[in-house]
Design a protein around this motif. Structure first.
Motif, PDB file in Angstrom:
ATOM      1  N   ASP A   1      -0.706  -2.267  -0.193  1.00 36.65           N
ATOM      2  CA  ASP A   1      -1.788  -2.994   0.475  1.00 36.65           C
ATOM      3  C   ASP A   1      -3.157  -2.432   0.093  1.00 36.65           C
ATOM      4  O   ASP A   1      -4.112  -3.191  -0.107  1.00 36.65           O
ATOM      5  CB  ASP A   1      -1.601  -2.971   1.989  1.00 36.65           C
ATOM      6  CG  ASP A   1      -0.423  -3.822   2.449  1.00 36.65           C
ATOM      7  OD1 ASP A   1       0.076  -4.661   1.657  1.00 36.65           O
ATOM      8  OD2 ASP A   1       0.019  -3.631   3.603  1.00 36.65           O
ATOM      9  N   GLN A   2      -3.277  -1.110  -0.004  1.00 39.37           N
ATOM     10  CA  GLN A   2      -4.554  -0.499  -0.396  1.00 39.37           C
ATOM     11  C   GLN A   2      -4.956  -0.939  -1.807  1.00 39.37           C
ATOM     12  O   GLN A   2      -6.110  -1.256  -2.050  1.00 39.37           O
ATOM     13  CB  GLN A   2      -4.462   1.030  -0.344  1.00 39.37           C
ATOM     14  CG  GLN A   2      -4.463   1.594   1.056  1.00 39.37           C
ATOM     15  CD  GLN A   2      -4.159   3.094   1.084  1.00 39.37           C
ATOM     16  OE1 GLN A   2      -3.756   3.690   0.084  1.00 39.37           O
ATOM     17  NE2 GLN A   2      -4.343   3.704   2.248  1.00 39.37           N
TER      18      GLN A   2
ATOM     19  N   ALA B   1       2.039  -9.200   2.269  1.00 38.46           N
ATOM     20  CA  ALA B   1       1.291  -9.785   1.155  1.00 38.46           C
ATOM     21  C   ALA B   1       2.128 -10.638   0.211  1.00 38.46           C
ATOM     22  O   ALA B   1       1.571 -11.320  -0.636  1.00 38.46           O
ATOM     23  CB  ALA B   1       0.600  -8.681   0.359  1.00 38.46           C
TER      24      ALA B   1
ATOM     25  N   ALA C   1      -6.128  -4.552  -2.137  1.00 38.97           N
ATOM     26  CA  ALA C   1      -7.496  -4.737  -1.642  1.00 38.97           C
ATOM     27  C   ALA C   1      -8.536  -4.418  -2.719  1.00 38.97           C
ATOM     28  O   ALA C   1      -9.734  -4.589  -2.490  1.00 38.97           O
ATOM     29  CB  ALA C   1      -7.719  -3.857  -0.416  1.00 38.97           C
ATOM     30  N   LYS C   2      -8.094  -3.954  -3.889  1.00 38.19           N
ATOM     31  CA  LYS C   2      -8.995  -3.614  -5.000  1.00 38.19           C
ATOM     32  C   LYS C   2      -8.627  -4.459  -6.229  1.00 38.19           C
ATOM     33  O   LYS C   2      -8.210  -3.932  -7.255  1.00 38.19           O
ATOM     34  CB  LYS C   2      -8.860  -2.138  -5.362  1.00 38.19           C
ATOM     35  CG  LYS C   2      -9.062  -1.173  -4.226  1.00 38.19           C
ATOM     36  CD  LYS C   2      -8.740   0.237  -4.709  1.00 38.19           C
ATOM     37  CE  LYS C   2      -8.600   1.180  -3.555  1.00 38.19           C
ATOM     38  NZ  LYS C   2      -8.166   2.510  -3.992  1.00 38.19           N
TER      39      LYS C   2
END
Length: 146
Positions: A43-44, A133, A47-48
């Motif tokens: 998830d981190q 996601a 987000a990029k």
């Protein structure tokens, strides 16, 4: 005497099969250098989007059945090495398969070719562990006959 020979034969067969089964199960699992990412890590990175490339190495039927992450490059594992020149080297890479087994192998291959692989993820594992996601892909409707 025949009974004793028969009992001894059955006894030998039983213990031989146990020894073989123990040998088979004690073989070490294949070890990969590519780490498995947790749900939070995936998830981190998602987000990029300007820093990460998700490479899904599954077949199209698997993508339709199980879904994938919102944006990904699909290169089947069997075709990965011959299409490696199309993969940009300026991004961190997450490799994806159903349970991450093929993704580990793909990650190791890409790493050996100089790519920055941050880890592997199994889309099914990700969902089972609470990840949200994964997007289901709709199979296109057949075109009407004209």
């Amino acid at each position: 005497m025949k009974k004793l020979t028969l009992v001894f034969g059955v006894f030998l067969a039983f213990f031989a099969s146990l020894a073989i089964a123990q040998n088979i199960s004690s073989k070490p699992a294949v070890k990969y250098k590519t780490p498995e990412l947790t749900v939070a890590q995936v998830d981190q990175w998602l987000a990029k989007p300007d820093q990460v490339l998700v490479i899904d190495i599954r077949r199209p039927d698997e993508l339709i059945t199980f879904g994938s992450f919102p944006v990904f490059l699909n290169v089947q594992f069997a075709d990965l090495e011959k299409n490696i020149a199309y993969i940009p080297k300026d991004r961190s890479i997450i490799t994806v398969s159903n349970h991450a087994n093929r993704a580990f192998a793909a990650g190791d291959l890409l790493s050996s070719k100089g790519y920055k692989v941050i880890g592997a993820a199994g889309s099914e594992n990700y969902e089972q562990q609470g990840g949200k996601a994964v997007t289901k892909i709709q199979k296109p409707a057949p075109k009407p006959a004209q």
